[in-house]
Design an enzyme around this catalytic site. Sequence first.
Site, PDB file in Angstrom:
ATOM      1  N   CYS A 105       0.799  -1.235   0.000  1.00 42.12           N
ATOM      2  CA  CYS A 105       0.000   0.000   0.000  1.00 42.12           C
ATOM      3  C   CYS A 105       0.829   1.281   0.000  1.00 42.12           C
ATOM      4  O   CYS A 105       0.407   2.281  -0.565  1.00 42.12           O
ATOM      5  CB  CYS A 105      -1.024   0.003   1.133  1.00 42.12           C
ATOM      6  N   CYS A 113      -3.670  -2.295  -0.944  1.00 44.05           N
ATOM      7  CA  CYS A 113      -2.623  -3.213  -0.481  1.00 44.05           C
ATOM      8  C   CYS A 113      -2.235  -4.245  -1.536  1.00 44.05           C
ATOM      9  O   CYS A 113      -1.364  -5.082  -1.298  1.00 44.05           O
ATOM     10  CB  CYS A 113      -3.083  -3.930   0.790  1.00 44.05           C
ATOM     11  N   LYS A 179      -6.696  -9.006  11.675  1.00 46.84           N
ATOM     12  CA  LYS A 179      -6.574  -7.555  11.519  1.00 46.84           C
ATOM     13  C   LYS A 179      -7.947  -7.020  11.158  1.00 46.84           C
ATOM     14  O   LYS A 179      -8.496  -7.351  10.104  1.00 46.84           O
ATOM     15  CB  LYS A 179      -5.573  -7.255  10.414  1.00 46.84           C
ATOM     16  N   LYS A 232      -4.907  -7.124  15.941  1.00 49.01           N
ATOM     17  CA  LYS A 232      -4.736  -5.694  15.664  1.00 49.01           C
ATOM     18  C   LYS A 232      -6.066  -5.079  15.329  1.00 49.01           C
ATOM     19  O   LYS A 232      -6.773  -5.641  14.491  1.00 49.01           O
ATOM     20  CB  LYS A 232      -3.785  -5.570  14.473  1.00 49.01           C
TER      21      LYS A 232
HETATM   22  C1  PBG Z   1      -1.222  -1.624   6.185  1.00 51.77           C
HETATM   23  C2  PBG Z   1      -1.049  -1.318   7.633  1.00 51.77           C
HETATM   24  C3  PBG Z   1      -1.822  -0.419   8.389  1.00 51.77           C
HETATM   25  C4  PBG Z   1      -1.312  -0.440   9.688  1.00 51.77           C
HETATM   26  C5  PBG Z   1      -0.249  -1.325   9.707  1.00 51.77           C
HETATM   27  N1  PBG Z   1      -0.106  -1.860   8.435  1.00 51.77           N
HETATM   28  C6  PBG Z   1      -2.881   0.478   7.950  1.00 51.77           C
HETATM   29  C7  PBG Z   1      -4.079  -0.046   7.319  1.00 51.77           C
HETATM   30  O1  PBG Z   1      -4.391  -1.237   7.321  1.00 51.77           O
HETATM   31  O2  PBG Z   1      -4.768   0.799   6.756  1.00 51.77           O
HETATM   32  C8  PBG Z   1      -1.854   0.379  10.811  1.00 51.77           C
HETATM   33  C9  PBG Z   1      -1.000   0.459  12.024  1.00 51.77           C
HETATM   34  C10 PBG Z   1      -1.381   1.539  12.963  1.00 51.77           C
HETATM   35  O3  PBG Z   1      -2.447   2.164  12.876  1.00 51.77           O
HETATM   36  O4  PBG Z   1      -0.580   1.815  13.872  1.00 51.77           O
HETATM   37  N2  PBG Z   1      -0.078  -2.071   5.567  1.00 51.77           N
END
Ligand code: PBG
Length: 307
Positions: A105, A113, A179, A232
């Site tokens: 991304c 992504c 996630k 997450k």
């Molecule tokens: C995407 C990614 C994100 C985060 C980590 N890897 C953003 C998303 O999914 O939009 C977010 C981490 C954070 O908010 O601290 N590669």
Amino acid sequence: MFGCPQPGIEKFVWPVFVISGHGVDEPLSAMPGQSRMSADILIKKLDPLVTDGLGGVLLFGVPDRSSKDAQGSGAFHPEEVIPRTVTALKRAFPELIVFTDVCLCAYTDHGHCGLLAADGQVDNDATLALLQKTAVTHAHAGADVVAPSAMMDGQVQAVRAALDAAGRQQTLLMSYSTKFASCFYDPFREAEQSAPSHGDRHGYQASYHDLRSALRESLLDEAEGADILMVKPALFYLDIIQRLRQKTDLPLAAYNVSGEYAMLIAAAERGSGDLGRMVRESITAIQRAGADMIISYWANQYREIIG
Ligand code: PBG
């Protein structure tokens, strides 16, 4: 003596935003205490943390805007900022565990992504090949742990197979196994300049309404060969951490994301609470839920705020 202790610095992995150049240190307004850094500045800031026993560092690349393209080819270019920084970090701190984010991304001009198909949707299978190349590039540069975060179906198996085929059986794979499609990532997207230019990520991130499917996703990644699982965000998902802890013997990471970090800072600034006490309570809760490691922006302020 009894109960859950406060997690020590060795449990912390510090997520950082790395930029090319020398002497670059750009503070992030949405995440006070964090900045976009060139490798030399990162090494300076890491020095005392490594001495204190920091558990690891998780690298996110911020490539030059002009280098972004439809495929995100900067993600797997061996001379890009991440492979170069990995090599520099391993030279400076051989003992430090270096994790790398494996996603497209930040490198795609559309901010998604993965590769987009003609209909504008992400093409899952075509994206897998690019994630494989990215992970192998990081592993060859010396990364200890690669962390695919693009949330494509089959990405763990694909990346594991590519690492093994490249002779990188020792490189660990941390899966962003659960996630959620969360609104707590917004400050991060400013830092990484990676917000999607259209649409959102709900097609490939988990729904927070569905506990069972979130657990299923994680266990699928274990079956695909993940070495570390992750939940997450962390603070709003302690139930998921606890449930997953009971279902797996793999190490479990919790990603205490950018919005959770910014929220406590904002509360403290408004006089709603003492920052140190709020941080200590929240990170202890994450550990108590069952996380073995905490990926958190508090890591670089451990001594001042937590320790
Ligand atoms: C995407 C990614 C994100 C985060 C980590 N890897 C953003 C998303 O999914 O939009 C977010 C981490 C954070 O908010 O601290 N590669």
